[in-house]
Design a protein around this motif. Structure first.
Motif, PDB file in Angstrom:
ATOM      1  N   PHE A  61       0.826  -1.202   0.000  1.00 32.77           N
ATOM      2  CA  PHE A  61       0.000   0.000   0.000  1.00 32.77           C
ATOM      3  C   PHE A  61       0.866   1.260   0.000  1.00 32.77           C
TER       4      PHE A  61
ATOM      5  N   SER B 162      -0.685  -3.928  -4.651  1.00 31.94           N
ATOM      6  CA  SER B 162      -1.129  -4.529  -3.397  1.00 31.94           C
ATOM      7  C   SER B 162      -2.154  -5.636  -3.600  1.00 31.94           C
ATOM      8  N   PHE B 163      -2.993  -5.522  -4.628  1.00 35.44           N
ATOM      9  CA  PHE B 163      -3.979  -6.594  -4.797  1.00 35.44           C
ATOM     10  C   PHE B 163      -3.301  -7.910  -5.178  1.00 35.44           C
TER      11      PHE B 163
ATOM     12  N   ALA C  21      -1.940  -9.475  -2.039  1.00 35.95           N
ATOM     13  CA  ALA C  21      -3.044 -10.130  -1.321  1.00 35.95           C
ATOM     14  C   ALA C  21      -3.386 -11.472  -1.963  1.00 35.95           C
ATOM     15  N   ARG C  22      -3.354 -11.517  -3.285  1.00 38.86           N
ATOM     16  CA  ARG C  22      -3.691 -12.774  -3.970  1.00 38.86           C
ATOM     17  C   ARG C  22      -2.676 -13.871  -3.704  1.00 38.86           C
TER      18      ARG C  22
ATOM     19  N   VAL D 109      -2.339 -11.182   3.553  1.00 41.45           N
ATOM     20  CA  VAL D 109      -3.537 -10.348   3.680  1.00 41.45           C
ATOM     21  C   VAL D 109      -3.489  -9.548   4.976  1.00 41.45           C
ATOM     22  N   ARG D 110      -3.921  -8.281   4.897  1.00 39.91           N
ATOM     23  CA  ARG D 110      -3.814  -7.419   6.059  1.00 39.91           C
ATOM     24  C   ARG D 110      -5.188  -6.898   6.500  1.00 39.91           C
TER      25      ARG D 110
ATOM     26  N   PHE E 206      -6.876  -3.347   8.701  1.00 39.29           N
ATOM     27  CA  PHE E 206      -6.549  -1.947   8.928  1.00 39.29           C
ATOM     28  C   PHE E 206      -6.715  -1.588  10.395  1.00 39.29           C
TER      29      PHE E 206
ATOM     30  N   GLN F 241     -12.871  -0.419   9.668  1.00 39.05           N
ATOM     31  CA  GLN F 241     -13.554   0.006   8.461  1.00 39.05           C
ATOM     32  C   GLN F 241     -14.393  -1.140   7.965  1.00 39.05           C
ATOM     33  N   ALA F 242     -15.527  -0.811   7.411  1.00 35.29           N
ATOM     34  CA  ALA F 242     -16.344  -1.855   6.809  1.00 35.29           C
ATOM     35  C   ALA F 242     -16.913  -1.306   5.512  1.00 35.29           C
TER      36      ALA F 242
ATOM     37  N   THR G 105     -10.922 -11.472   6.431  1.00 35.51           N
ATOM     38  CA  THR G 105      -9.631 -11.923   5.899  1.00 35.51           C
ATOM     39  C   THR G 105      -9.557 -13.448   5.905  1.00 35.51           C
TER      40      THR G 105
END
Ligand SMILES: Nc1ncnc2c1ncn2[C@@H]1O[C@H](COP(=O)(O)OP(=O)(O)OP(=O)(O)O)[C@@H](O)[C@H]1O
Ligand SMILES: [Mg+2]
Lengths: 299, 259
Positions: free
Chosen positions: B54, B74-75, B78-79, B83-84, B86, B90-91, B167
């Motif tokens: 990020f 960043s995606f 994650a793939r 995976v993080r 925050f 946040q939703a 996650t």
């Protein structure tokens, strides 16, 4: 009277399709497109030019307009969708105006301000001219049903879930491995294709197109329809389109009873629409069919 | 080859004049839980941002399963299974809790527009499986009664839980959790700690930022202490916590240890 009703429904149907495209972009993905009308113009002119001068079958020329608009949407989105949301707004409104000036000035192709007429309409040889509008209403409503159902299917799918997650919070979507940029481009391209389809239908309905049909105000009519019905609510868009054009056309009647010139009535109409929007924002900011609860959930 | 899941080598990052992260080195062994502690503004979250792509570091490398991931979007990181979450809860507010969860699984068939239009039955079938899984994970996190509520209606603590639960839907190799217990009640935190240990047994690796020292003691195999952007010390939780310098950094007062 029936003719009048048919006309209103025709234009409302065409604008419902047009606004459904915008709703996909704004209501479900959060993209600010202020040049939606540009893609409508692409659809209208491509369809008319291909079918009139080159004898391309109508269905094919409609599809060609959609493909071209989709490519243009992607082309505008690729440099801007990685930037802040307002860049897309600026670039799209710029695009729609540049396009309109091109249509005005490239007379060899578009016949400039005079515009194009005498182009073929679907099944014009088979349907008697007196009942053509009624026939065309059926065509428009069928297209509307297809587009509406298609979008509903898409937004209820995992694909639509990703779009909504982007509208809500791009960072979360990214952190879960979603390629946010690619989905934004897809949404903009698809929304633009739908606008182009509406443009082709508009051309068939008007039988005559010129650059003045594609002024920036048309984009804002679509925005009014979306906001009126409730952003992110496709049923609301349908209702918004009917209400908007119902009022718009109804105000023409008013002219007969008011001691005003047509220009004055035109201005009054715009003022009145503005007033209605202000009242809507005061009492039902989520739109007529929007969900109230969602308002308190803004970040 | 290296057995470490994650290796951070010489990573630095400045924001204007502030050295948020300064030449950090950190290793996370496969199937371990590593704690990352340090005072406010130490650079912990920034280090997370860099690891997950990020933010781009000014210098240094980040190896995830022996591959340098610096520069990858960043995606894509994650793939790969890194995976993080925050720090700020946040939703996806205007989506339901269940929808939030169902977004989790990676590379779902139905996320491709063509599959939705042409392979609807397969998409539908996959969707049912994702839903089942989402419901069972929600149940574990005591969020099942909220499944059909808007995520925006959750409390801060519930949003924290939801992001952790979400996650897990991605089938991660390694999780980076930024203050997962902030705002979560102690009973549920205890339960979560138990679950994190279970997940570790199942093969997930963790790097966890947490201010609550008791939680870190209970969770971690190794603890790193970050202070003013630099790794101050690292080691077994017991040793690190009793370290004089650590207390000093946390409390700004040498006498605190004796008192
Ligand atoms: N995007 C940014 N722009 C400018 N400065 C930043 C940015 N992100 C972090 N910083 C600064 O970097 C430093 C480290 O911040 P960081 O959020 O990493 O701390 P932290 O260890 O996570 O603190 P906390 O425990 O309070 O969450 C702070 O001084 C912060 O102000
Ligand atoms: Mg932090």
């Amino acid at each position: 009277m029936i003719d009048y009703l048919v006309t209103i429904l025709l234009i409302a149907g065409i604008y419902a399709i047009f606004a459904l495209g915008l709703n996909l972009e704004w209501g479900f993905t959060g993209l600010l497109n202020f040049g939606h009308v540009g893609f409508m113009a692409v659809g209208a002119y491509t369809t008319v030019l291909l079918s009139m001068n080159n004898g391309v079958p109508l269905l094919l020329s409609v599809l060609a307009g959609m493909v071209l608009a989709g490519l243009l949407g992607a082309f505008l989105g690729i440099p801007t969708l990685k930037l802040r949301a307002d860049y897309l707004a600026i670039v799209t409104i710029g695009f729609s105006e540049i396009l309109r000036y091109l249509l005005l000035n490239e007379e060899w192709l578009t016949n400039g301000p005079i515009g194009l007429c005498g182009f073929p309409r679907p099944f014009q040889d088979l349907v008697p001219i007196q009942s053509y509008n009624l026939f065309f209403l059926v065509v428009v409503l069928s297209v509307l049903v297809i587009i509406y159902s298609g979008i509903e299917l898409l937004i209820r799918s995992p694909w639509g879930r990703v779009l909504k997650s982007i509208r809500e919070n791009e960072e979360i979507a990214t952190s879960l491995g979603k390629h946010v940029f690619s989905y934004k481009v897809q949404s903009l391209a698809l929304g633009s294709m739908i606008a182009a389809l509406a443009g082709s239908l508009l051309a068939f309905y008007l039988q005559y197109i010129n650059p003045r049909n594609f002024m920036p105000i048309e984009t804002f009519y679509a925005w009014i329809i979306v906001v009126l019905g409730g952003s992110g609510n496709n049923k609301g868009v349908l209702l918004g389109a009917v209400l908007f054009w119902g009022f718009f056309s109804g105000s023409r009647f008013a002219q007969e009873y008011l001691p005003l010139s047509p220009t004055q009535v035109g201005s009054m109409r715009v003022m009145f629409i503005g007033l209605m929007l202000i009242i809507l924002m005061m009492f039902r900011p989520q739109g007529i069919l929007g969900k109230k609860e969602e308002l308190s959930l803004e970040r | 080859m290296n057995a470490d899941m994650l290796r951070v080598k010489g990573v630095s990052k400045s924001f204007g004049g502030i050295k948020a992260v300064d030449n950090c080195n950190l290793n996370v062994e496969r199937k371990s839980i590593v704690g990352l502690i340090g005072p406010n503004g130490a650079g912990k979250s920034t280090l997370f941002e860099i690891i997950t792509g990020f933010e781009q570091p000014d210098a240094g490398e980040v190896f995830f399963r022996n591959e340098n991931v610096v520069g990858l979007p960043s995606f894509k990181i994650a793939r790969q299974g890194l995976v993080r979450t925050f720090q700020i809860p946040q939703a996806l507010n205007k989506m339901t809790v269940l929808e939030n969860m169902m977004l989790g699984p990676q590379l779902q068939r139905g996320e491709k527009i063509w599959n939705v239009l042409l392979r609807w039955p397969q998409v539908k079938k996959e969707e049912r499986a994702v839903r089942e899984k989402a419901l069972s994970v929600l149940d574990f996190f005591d969020l099942l009664p909220m499944a059909d509520e808007y995520a925006g209606a959750l409390s801060g603590g519930q949003k924290k839980l939801l992001s952790l639960a979400r996650t897990l839907m991605t089938d991660p190799e390694m999780l980076l959790l930024d203050e997962p217990f902030a705002g979560v009640n102690p009973t549920l935190s205890k339960k979560l700690i138990g679950h994190i240990h279970e997940l570790k047994e199942e093969g997930i690796t963790f790097l966890i930022i947490e201010h609550g020292i008791p939680y870190i003691m209970e969770l971690s195999d190794t603890v790193y202490v970050l202070n003013k952007g630099e790794i101050m010390t690292s080691g077994e939780p017991g040793d690190v916590i009793s370290d004089r310098c650590v207390l000093e950094a946390y409390l700004g007062d040498t006498d605190a240890q004796g008192g």
